[in-house]
Design a protein around this motif. Structure first.
Motif, PDB file in Angstrom:
ATOM      1  N   THR A  65       0.833  -1.205   0.000  1.00  0.00           N
ATOM      2  CA  THR A  65       0.000   0.000   0.000  1.00  0.00           C
ATOM      3  C   THR A  65       0.868   1.255   0.000  1.00  0.00           C
ATOM      4  OG1 THR A  65      -1.684  -1.168   1.277  1.00  0.00           O
ATOM      5  CG2 THR A  65      -1.855   1.221   1.179  1.00  0.00           C
ATOM      6  N   LEU A  66       0.629   2.139  -0.949  1.00  0.00           N
ATOM      7  CA  LEU A  66       1.345   3.404  -0.997  1.00  0.00           C
ATOM      8  C   LEU A  66       0.680   4.437  -0.098  1.00  0.00           C
ATOM      9  CD1 LEU A  66       2.125   3.806  -4.813  1.00  0.00           C
ATOM     10  CD2 LEU A  66       3.743   3.287  -2.979  1.00  0.00           C
ATOM     11  N   PRO A  67       1.457   5.333   0.471  1.00  0.00           N
ATOM     12  CA  PRO A  67       0.865   6.418   1.256  1.00  0.00           C
ATOM     13  C   PRO A  67       0.001   7.324   0.378  1.00  0.00           C
ATOM     14  CG  PRO A  67       3.233   6.250   1.637  1.00  0.00           C
ATOM     15  CD  PRO A  67       2.919   5.386   0.470  1.00  0.00           C
ATOM     16  N   GLU A  68      -0.912   8.025   1.019  1.00  0.00           N
ATOM     17  CA  GLU A  68      -1.733   9.029   0.345  1.00  0.00           C
ATOM     18  C   GLU A  68      -1.471  10.353   1.043  1.00  0.00           C
ATOM     19  OE1 GLU A  68      -5.784   7.797   0.404  1.00  0.00           O
ATOM     20  OE2 GLU A  68      -5.354   5.779  -0.326  1.00  0.00           O
ATOM     21  N   ALA A  69      -0.531  11.120   0.494  1.00  0.00           N
ATOM     22  CA  ALA A  69      -0.140  12.384   1.112  1.00  0.00           C
ATOM     23  C   ALA A  69      -0.540  13.545   0.226  1.00  0.00           C
ATOM     24  CB  ALA A  69       1.369  12.397   1.357  1.00  0.00           C
ATOM     25  N   HIS A  70      -0.915  14.654   0.861  1.00  0.00           N
ATOM     26  CA  HIS A  70      -1.275  15.837   0.084  1.00  0.00           C
ATOM     27  C   HIS A  70      -0.952  17.103   0.864  1.00  0.00           C
ATOM     28  CE1 HIS A  70      -4.891  15.253   2.591  1.00  0.00           C
ATOM     29  NE2 HIS A  70      -5.093  16.546   2.449  1.00  0.00           N
ATOM     30  N   ILE A  71      -0.852  18.199   0.122  1.00  0.00           N
ATOM     31  CA  ILE A  71      -0.620  19.517   0.717  1.00  0.00           C
ATOM     32  C   ILE A  71      -1.975  20.096   1.092  1.00  0.00           C
ATOM     33  CG2 ILE A  71       0.318  21.831   0.335  1.00  0.00           C
ATOM     34  CD1 ILE A  71       2.153  20.550  -1.804  1.00  0.00           C
ATOM     35  N   VAL A  84       3.623  25.336   5.545  1.00  0.00           N
ATOM     36  CA  VAL A  84       3.070  24.240   4.756  1.00  0.00           C
ATOM     37  C   VAL A  84       2.501  23.190   5.702  1.00  0.00           C
ATOM     38  CG1 VAL A  84       3.540  22.477   3.011  1.00  0.00           C
ATOM     39  CG2 VAL A  84       4.830  24.625   2.985  1.00  0.00           C
ATOM     40  N   LEU A  85       1.257  22.797   5.470  1.00  0.00           N
ATOM     41  CA  LEU A  85       0.642  21.716   6.230  1.00  0.00           C
ATOM     42  C   LEU A  85       0.457  20.522   5.308  1.00  0.00           C
ATOM     43  CD1 LEU A  85      -0.653  20.664   8.849  1.00  0.00           C
ATOM     44  CD2 LEU A  85      -2.845  21.560   8.016  1.00  0.00           C
ATOM     45  N   LEU A  86       1.106  19.406   5.664  1.00  0.00           N
ATOM     46  CA  LEU A  86       0.990  18.155   4.914  1.00  0.00           C
ATOM     47  C   LEU A  86       0.112  17.187   5.690  1.00  0.00           C
ATOM     48  CD1 LEU A  86       4.767  17.613   4.029  1.00  0.00           C
ATOM     49  CD2 LEU A  86       3.034  18.704   2.598  1.00  0.00           C
ATOM     50  N   VAL A 133       0.469   9.878  13.209  1.00  0.00           N
ATOM     51  CA  VAL A 133       0.527  11.336  13.377  1.00  0.00           C
ATOM     52  C   VAL A 133      -0.409  12.033  12.396  1.00  0.00           C
ATOM     53  CG1 VAL A 133       2.043  13.362  13.380  1.00  0.00           C
ATOM     54  CG2 VAL A 133       2.906  11.150  14.185  1.00  0.00           C
ATOM     55  N   LYS A 134      -0.410  11.550  11.149  1.00  0.00           N
ATOM     56  CA  LYS A 134      -1.336  12.001  10.104  1.00  0.00           C
ATOM     57  C   LYS A 134      -0.994  13.323   9.453  1.00  0.00           C
ATOM     58  CE  LYS A 134      -4.121   8.474  10.405  1.00  0.00           C
ATOM     59  NZ  LYS A 134      -4.063   7.432   9.344  1.00  0.00           N
ATOM     60  N   GLU A 135      -0.203  14.212  10.115  1.00  0.00           N
ATOM     61  CA  GLU A 135       0.075  15.490   9.490  1.00  0.00           C
ATOM     62  C   GLU A 135       1.412  16.045   9.965  1.00  0.00           C
ATOM     63  OE1 GLU A 135      -3.396  17.757  10.613  1.00  0.00           O
ATOM     64  OE2 GLU A 135      -2.300  18.752  12.231  1.00  0.00           O
ATOM     65  N   ARG A 136       1.999  16.915   9.127  1.00  0.00           N
ATOM     66  CA  ARG A 136       3.239  17.624   9.465  1.00  0.00           C
ATOM     67  C   ARG A 136       3.065  19.094   9.128  1.00  0.00           C
ATOM     68  NH1 ARG A 136       8.358  15.372   9.665  1.00  0.00           N
ATOM     69  NH2 ARG A 136       9.006  17.513  10.109  1.00  0.00           N
ATOM     70  N   TYR A 137       3.470  19.947  10.044  1.00  0.00           N
ATOM     71  CA  TYR A 137       3.441  21.385   9.843  1.00  0.00           C
ATOM     72  C   TYR A 137       4.876  21.866   9.703  1.00  0.00           C
ATOM     73  CZ  TYR A 137       2.635  26.364  10.694  1.00  0.00           C
ATOM     74  OH  TYR A 137       2.604  27.731  10.592  1.00  0.00           O
ATOM     75  N   LEU A 138       5.183  22.559   8.598  1.00  0.00           N
ATOM     76  CA  LEU A 138       6.544  22.969   8.279  1.00  0.00           C
ATOM     77  C   LEU A 138       6.616  24.466   8.025  1.00  0.00           C
ATOM     78  CD1 LEU A 138       7.116  20.243   5.544  1.00  0.00           C
ATOM     79  CD2 LEU A 138       7.821  20.050   7.925  1.00  0.00           C
ATOM     80  N   ILE A 139       7.765  25.033   8.334  1.00  0.00           N
ATOM     81  CA  ILE A 139       8.084  26.393   7.934  1.00  0.00           C
ATOM     82  C   ILE A 139       9.301  26.310   7.027  1.00  0.00           C
ATOM     83  CG2 ILE A 139       8.764  28.708   8.652  1.00  0.00           C
ATOM     84  CD1 ILE A 139       5.979  28.081   9.512  1.00  0.00           C
ATOM     85  N   VAL A 140       9.121  26.683   5.762  1.00  0.00           N
ATOM     86  CA  VAL A 140      10.198  26.613   4.779  1.00  0.00           C
ATOM     87  C   VAL A 140      10.780  28.011   4.598  1.00  0.00           C
ATOM     88  CG1 VAL A 140      10.858  25.927   2.446  1.00  0.00           C
ATOM     89  CG2 VAL A 140       8.961  24.754   3.608  1.00  0.00           C
ATOM     90  N   GLY A 141      12.066  28.172   4.882  1.00  0.00           N
ATOM     91  CA  GLY A 141      12.730  29.438   4.631  1.00  0.00           C
ATOM     92  C   GLY A 141      12.940  29.641   3.139  1.00  0.00           C
ATOM     93  N   ASP A 150       2.187  15.385  -3.985  1.00  0.00           N
ATOM     94  CA  ASP A 150       1.204  16.433  -4.301  1.00  0.00           C
ATOM     95  C   ASP A 150       1.969  17.696  -4.683  1.00  0.00           C
ATOM     96  OD1 ASP A 150      -1.226  17.662  -4.640  1.00  0.00           O
ATOM     97  OD2 ASP A 150      -1.569  18.073  -2.510  1.00  0.00           O
ATOM     98  N   GLU A 151       1.314  18.585  -5.415  1.00  0.00           N
ATOM     99  CA  GLU A 151       1.889  19.881  -5.740  1.00  0.00           C
ATOM    100  C   GLU A 151       0.777  20.904  -5.855  1.00  0.00           C
ATOM    101  OE1 GLU A 151       3.917  19.926  -9.509  1.00  0.00           O
ATOM    102  OE2 GLU A 151       2.540  18.479 -10.368  1.00  0.00           O
TER     103      GLU A 151
END
Length: 255
Positions: free
Chosen positions: A146-152, A171-173, A212-220, A248-249
């Motif tokens: 099974t592949l992950p299902e990730a999105h922005i 960015v919230l993934l 966890v289900k989600e990641r919150y990032l700050i991209v410089g 995703d994009e």
């Protein structure tokens, strides 16, 4: 201490893989190795689960063996730690995870850095030696395709400020399903339809674990400001076993 890889994946019974430890300092460091269980906050910070507390994910450690148990890495040398996948009992298909902790032995290891602190009256002197232990995730994916299902899920520009902090992008993934996603977040800029596309930001080694289900990032970002109408393309791209996969994009236009 430099450790490679920063995440290990094992899938076939009997499969082995190596961690390479590199000590770039001028003195030796000694580590004791042990399995621990960690969860992860939405900001990507690892939080150790106390012994006896419920673990929200299947544990890989009962199915893994590592050697050696203690390792000394001399100055400017490498050492290897081997991890093997040996299923125990009636192992069910699924994804399992544990962290291998490299716990520094401070009394026989050179400190990473040393700081001397003195109070205003020079009556108290304190020497602080910095030591660092490192925990690395080891993932077992057993009989699972099974592949992950990730999105922005969200994008939010953060303007530069008076403290000379440049522009950033929040960015919230999010991901669904029983398999962790792994990859990098890239940010590309195109200031006009005829201008070239330029990479202005990137964060690598971004995991989203099923519990966890989600990641919150700050991209410089490279630039402090952007012209009106400029386009930002944000992508979550696979790495390692997912290399070449675009999770995703999204395109964000500056207004």
């Amino acid at each position: 201490m430099l450790i490679s890889p920063t995440r290990m994946l094992l899938q076939q019974p009997g499969e082995t893989a190596n961690f390479i430890l590199r000590n770039p300092s001028n003195g030796p460091r000694t580590y004791r190795l042990e399995w621990i269980e960690q969860t992860q906050t939405r900001d990507g910070v690892g939080e150790r689960i106390p012994g006896g507390a419920p673990v929200p994910h299947p544990q890989a450690s009962p199915h893994l063996v590592f050697t050696p148990r203690q390792i000394t890495v001399g100055a400017n040398t490498n050492q290897t730690v081997r991890v093997s996948f040996r299923p125990e009992g009636d192992m069910k298909p699924g994804e399992y995870r544990s962290h291998l902790l490299f716990r520094v032995v401070p009394e026989i290891s050179e400190p990473i850095s040393s700081s001397k602190l003195t109070d205003a009256n020079k009556s108290v002197n304190l020497t602080l030696d910095m030591q660092m232990s490192i925990a690395v995730p080891v993932v077992v994916r057993y009989q699972m395709e099974t592949l992950p299902e990730a999105h922005i899920a969200e994008l939010k520009p953060i303007p530069s400020n008076a403290n000379n902090q440049g522009a950033r992008l929040a960015v919230l993934l999010k991901q669904n399903g029983p398999t962790s996603a792994f990859g990098r977040v890239t940010v590309d800029l195109q200031t006009s339809p005829n201008s070239p596309v330029e990479r202005i930001g990137m964060l690598e080694n971004i995991s989203i674990f099923p519990d966890v289900k989600e990641r919150y990032l700050i991209v410089g970002l490279r630039d402090a400001t952007f012209p009106q109408g400029a386009m930002l393309r944000v992508a979550y791209e696979g790495m390692d076993e997912y290399r070449g996969k675009i999770w995703d994009e999204k395109v964000l236009q500056i207004r």
